[in-house]
Design a protein around this motif. Structure first.
Motif, PDB file in Angstrom:
ATOM      1  N   GLU A   1       0.845  -1.187   0.000  1.00  0.00           N
ATOM      2  CA  GLU A   1       0.000   0.000   0.000  1.00  0.00           C
ATOM      3  C   GLU A   1       0.881   1.239   0.000  1.00  0.00           C
ATOM      4  O   GLU A   1       1.961   1.254   0.574  1.00  0.00           O
ATOM      5  CB  GLU A   1      -0.912   0.023   1.233  1.00  0.00           C
ATOM      6  N   GLY A   2       0.343   2.304  -0.636  1.00  0.00           N
ATOM      7  CA  GLY A   2       1.033   3.585  -0.635  1.00  0.00           C
ATOM      8  C   GLY A   2       2.233   3.606  -1.563  1.00  0.00           C
ATOM      9  O   GLY A   2       2.587   2.608  -2.189  1.00  0.00           O
ATOM     10  N   PRO A   3       2.887   4.762  -1.648  1.00  0.00           N
ATOM     11  CA  PRO A   3       4.070   4.868  -2.518  1.00  0.00           C
ATOM     12  C   PRO A   3       5.291   4.238  -1.871  1.00  0.00           C
ATOM     13  O   PRO A   3       5.381   4.099  -0.656  1.00  0.00           O
ATOM     14  CB  PRO A   3       4.244   6.389  -2.660  1.00  0.00           C
ATOM     15  N   ARG A   4       6.217   3.847  -2.713  1.00  0.00           N
ATOM     16  CA  ARG A   4       7.483   3.295  -2.249  1.00  0.00           C
ATOM     17  C   ARG A   4       8.592   3.947  -3.062  1.00  0.00           C
ATOM     18  O   ARG A   4       8.428   4.179  -4.267  1.00  0.00           O
ATOM     19  CB  ARG A   4       7.498   1.784  -2.413  1.00  0.00           C
ATOM     20  N   PHE A   5       9.700   4.249  -2.421  1.00  0.00           N
ATOM     21  CA  PHE A   5      10.758   5.011  -3.066  1.00  0.00           C
ATOM     22  C   PHE A   5      12.038   4.181  -3.137  1.00  0.00           C
ATOM     23  O   PHE A   5      12.278   3.284  -2.322  1.00  0.00           O
ATOM     24  CB  PHE A   5      11.029   6.307  -2.288  1.00  0.00           C
ATOM     25  N   GLY A   6      12.826   4.479  -4.156  1.00  0.00           N
ATOM     26  CA  GLY A   6      14.102   3.812  -4.345  1.00  0.00           C
ATOM     27  C   GLY A   6      15.141   4.792  -4.852  1.00  0.00           C
ATOM     28  O   GLY A   6      14.857   5.975  -5.072  1.00  0.00           O
TER      29      GLY A   6
ATOM     30  N   PRO B   1       3.613  12.566  -3.733  1.00  0.00           N
ATOM     31  CA  PRO B   1       4.210  11.942  -2.551  1.00  0.00           C
ATOM     32  C   PRO B   1       5.728  12.052  -2.567  1.00  0.00           C
ATOM     33  O   PRO B   1       6.361  12.091  -3.633  1.00  0.00           O
ATOM     34  CB  PRO B   1       3.756  10.480  -2.663  1.00  0.00           C
ATOM     35  N   ARG B   2       6.301  12.100  -1.393  1.00  0.00           N
ATOM     36  CA  ARG B   2       7.746  12.073  -1.224  1.00  0.00           C
ATOM     37  C   ARG B   2       8.047  11.326   0.073  1.00  0.00           C
ATOM     38  O   ARG B   2       7.137  11.089   0.876  1.00  0.00           O
ATOM     39  CB  ARG B   2       8.335  13.489  -1.216  1.00  0.00           C
ATOM     40  N   PRO B   3       9.301  10.943   0.305  1.00  0.00           N
ATOM     41  CA  PRO B   3       9.583  10.105   1.485  1.00  0.00           C
ATOM     42  C   PRO B   3       9.113  10.697   2.804  1.00  0.00           C
ATOM     43  O   PRO B   3       8.644   9.966   3.679  1.00  0.00           O
ATOM     44  CB  PRO B   3      11.109   9.954   1.443  1.00  0.00           C
ATOM     45  N   ASP B   4       9.227  12.025   2.977  1.00  0.00           N
ATOM     46  CA  ASP B   4       8.799  12.638   4.238  1.00  0.00           C
ATOM     47  C   ASP B   4       7.320  13.009   4.236  1.00  0.00           C
ATOM     48  O   ASP B   4       6.789  13.420   5.272  1.00  0.00           O
ATOM     49  CB  ASP B   4       9.631  13.888   4.520  1.00  0.00           C
ATOM     50  N   LEU B   5       6.634  12.871   3.094  1.00  0.00           N
ATOM     51  CA  LEU B   5       5.214  13.198   2.997  1.00  0.00           C
ATOM     52  C   LEU B   5       4.556  12.223   2.019  1.00  0.00           C
ATOM     53  O   LEU B   5       4.286  12.570   0.867  1.00  0.00           O
ATOM     54  CB  LEU B   5       5.036  14.652   2.532  1.00  0.00           C
ATOM     55  N   PRO B   6       4.280  10.999   2.472  1.00  0.00           N
ATOM     56  CA  PRO B   6       3.766   9.979   1.535  1.00  0.00           C
ATOM     57  C   PRO B   6       2.417  10.328   0.925  1.00  0.00           C
ATOM     58  O   PRO B   6       2.100   9.833  -0.162  1.00  0.00           O
ATOM     59  CB  PRO B   6       3.670   8.720   2.410  1.00  0.00           C
ATOM     60  N   ASP B   7       1.597  11.154   1.628  1.00  0.00           N
ATOM     61  CA  ASP B   7       0.267  11.493   1.108  1.00  0.00           C
ATOM     62  C   ASP B   7       0.222  12.928   0.584  1.00  0.00           C
ATOM     63  O   ASP B   7      -0.820  13.587   0.647  1.00  0.00           O
ATOM     64  CB  ASP B   7      -0.794  11.292   2.190  1.00  0.00           C
ATOM     65  N   GLY B   8       1.337  13.410   0.059  1.00  0.00           N
ATOM     66  CA  GLY B   8       1.396  14.788  -0.417  1.00  0.00           C
ATOM     67  C   GLY B   8       0.479  15.040  -1.607  1.00  0.00           C
ATOM     68  O   GLY B   8       0.339  14.210  -2.500  1.00  0.00           O
ATOM     69  N   ILE B   9      -0.160  16.218  -1.610  1.00  0.00           N
ATOM     70  CA  ILE B   9      -1.037  16.652  -2.697  1.00  0.00           C
ATOM     71  C   ILE B   9      -0.619  18.063  -3.101  1.00  0.00           C
ATOM     72  O   ILE B   9      -0.430  18.946  -2.258  1.00  0.00           O
ATOM     73  CB  ILE B   9      -2.516  16.658  -2.263  1.00  0.00           C
ATOM     74  N   GLU B  10      -0.490  18.293  -4.403  1.00  0.00           N
ATOM     75  CA  GLU B  10      -0.173  19.632  -4.888  1.00  0.00           C
ATOM     76  C   GLU B  10      -1.431  20.501  -4.864  1.00  0.00           C
ATOM     77  O   GLU B  10      -2.517  20.064  -5.231  1.00  0.00           O
ATOM     78  CB  GLU B  10       0.371  19.548  -6.315  1.00  0.00           C
ATOM     79  N   ILE B  11      -1.285  21.735  -4.404  1.00  0.00           N
ATOM     80  CA  ILE B  11      -2.386  22.701  -4.372  1.00  0.00           C
ATOM     81  C   ILE B  11      -2.107  23.768  -5.427  1.00  0.00           C
ATOM     82  O   ILE B  11      -1.078  24.450  -5.401  1.00  0.00           O
ATOM     83  CB  ILE B  11      -2.524  23.341  -2.975  1.00  0.00           C
TER      84      ILE B  11
END
Length: 335
Positions: A226-231, A311-321
């Motif tokens: 679930e959610g984003p994953r980063f590499g 989304p980014r590692p410190d904000l997995p649920d980030g949304i652009e406004i």
């Protein structure tokens, strides 16, 4: 009873205003600031092994046993197959018989040498007789050592009939069955080394700025999460294949079973500044998105226009406004 439309609008506005200043439960605040935002482009990548290592036979013969099948996990040095050669067993029996005969000759030569040494000490036999006994003893001893060394070579060849896994990993292919005749050097199994990587193939026109250390994003749903994953990109290969730049990325949780599985990956395609806030700070009512701002000790709700997920590692649920906020606004974020 007839109610004028402007009265309904006024009452609705008053109710909304009262709701806007009502206190909320546990919440945090954050200051809205414009930050760099990556424009991302979706590409396809495959889960690959760093190396696919062949497990080869060291002697020729017939496969007597197979200990693995496709998909099995093996450890370094594990026996995955056994190759047997009947000629080696026959040679071993022949050498055992020769060694037994030479051992008897050596025992007799030792007895003759001891007897001649005693007789020579009593001046009963000549020096030549003693030298002949010594020579016979040395010849028998060296012959026994030679046959013993030959037997060790055959024993080592029998040991080399065990095909060992050259690396720890997953068995990709087993091309032979029990009873198949193989030659020295034939591949009995193909082993995919563990610690899989994500291999990207990006059109060269879009990968000029790709470099090691760059962050990538994948959707964990494609891997059963679930959610984003980063590499992180770990290696960019210098050779371009069919107009595509090849790169390896390290991503946790790729698994160690399926090889060449295709998944979608987002890579950077540019950068700009934007407002990004947590998705949990947005409330949607009647198709309109609202956020709660704190000003002069009071909380007010303002409508905003949301953009794409960021989304980014410190904000997995980030949304652009896109609109509705400005730098310095104090945003109330529900926990």
């Amino acid at each position: 009873m007839f109610i004028r439309p402007h009265v309904i609008v006024a009452v609705t506005t008053i109710v909304a205003a009262l709701a806007a200043v009502q206190p909320v439960g546990a919440a945090d605040t954050m200051t809205v600031q414009a930050a760099p935002l990556r424009d991302e482009k979706a590409v396809f990548a495959t889960i690959e092994t760093r190396r696919s290592v062949p497990a080869r036979t060291r002697i020729g013969g017939t496969i007597a046993a197979l200990a693995v099948k496709e998909g099995d996990h093996v450890d370094l040095g594990q026996v995955i197959a056994t190759v047997g050669d009947d000629k080696l067993a026959l040679q071993m029996k022949s050498l055992d018989a020769q060694i037994a005969g030479l051992d008897a000759q050596l025992s007799q030569a030792q007895i003759d040498l001891t007897r001649n040494e005693e007789l020579f000490a009593k001046n009963i036999v000549a020096r030549t007789s003693l030298d002949s006994a010594k020579t016979a003893f040395n010849v028998a001893s060296n012959a026994l050592r030679s046959r013993t060394a030959e037997r060790s070579v055959i024993a080592q060849q029998l040991t080399e009939g065990n095909v060992l896994a050259p690396a720890a990993g997953r068995v990709l292919k087993v091309p032979f069955t029990v009873g198949t005749v193989v030659m020295a050097g034939d591949v009995v199994g193909q082993i995919a080394e563990q610690n899989f990587v994500l291999r990207l193939r990006i059109p060269e026109s879009q990968a000029r700025g790709l470099k090691a250390g760059e962050r990538i994003r994948i959707d964990a749903a494609e891997l059963g999460g679930e959610g984003p994953r980063f590499g992180t990109v770990t290696l960019v290969y210098p050779q371009i294949e069919e107009g595509r730049v090849v790169a390896d990325a390290k991503v946790d949780g790729l698994g160690d079973y399926f090889v060449s599985e295709r998944i979608r990956v987002w890579i950077a395609a540019g950068e700009r500044t934007a407002f990004v806030i947590p998705a949990r700070a947005i409330e949607t009512r009647f198709g309109i998105d609202y956020v709660r701002l704190r000003a002069n000790g009071n909380d007010i709700e303002v409508p905003v226009q949301r953009g794409r997920p960021a989304p980014r590692p410190d904000l997995p649920d980030g949304i652009e406004i896109l609109s509705g906020l400005k730098g310095g606004d104090v945003l109330v974020v529900r926990q």
